[in-house]
Motif scaffolding. Sequence first.
Motif: not given
Length: 225
Positions: A216-220
């Motif tokens: 996964i890649k998570l960007v807030k």
Amino acid sequence: MLVLIIRTTILYLVIVVALRLMGKRQISELQPSELVTTLLISNIVSLPIENTDIPLLAGILPILLIICFEVFLSFFSLKSRGFRKLVTGSPVVVIREGKIVQQELKTLRMTVEDLMEELRLKDIFKLEDVYYAIVETNGQMSVLPRYCVTPVNNKDMQLQGSDDSPDIVLVSDGKMLYHNMQEIGVSSDFILEKAGASNCRVEDIFLLTCDDHRNIKLVKKEQVK
């Protein structure tokens, strides 16, 4: 004013549906018949909007008729190679085995400058690096570079590996995309778990992507100051 708003809204919805029936293409990818259809629709729809004395049906019927023509043309093009060639034309080879086919350039009314510009758009800056160049029926150019300048790939280097799946967007601007989640087989609990591991809520996620290997890649979201 209210009548104008209603007429414009109805015509807008009709055009959206009509273009949806034509399929997804960019302007640069339109075949000649599709471009003519688009131009005719844009001209026809402006008349009932500018002149409220023209019946709304007088704008809708021609649009539907033009779309029917386009659908029939597409159908017959699929069934008949000769008809398809008549309507859309044929690809034209402008560079063959490294040599410019000057007669074909003249037929296309394409200058050498146009040719070089198209090659540069394909990241090719030297003419001798091109083995074949073909102008497709939609006006785009396909280029086959010479073998000596073709980039080396994993197959050439005999590297072992597996194909990777593309990243799928699961959360966009704080909202779960359930269709995408179903496509790769993840649940809401998976999203909540990843959000918790990053010390945030789903509503605080700007973008979350995932592949078949559950990478996964998570960007807030950025905090508004």
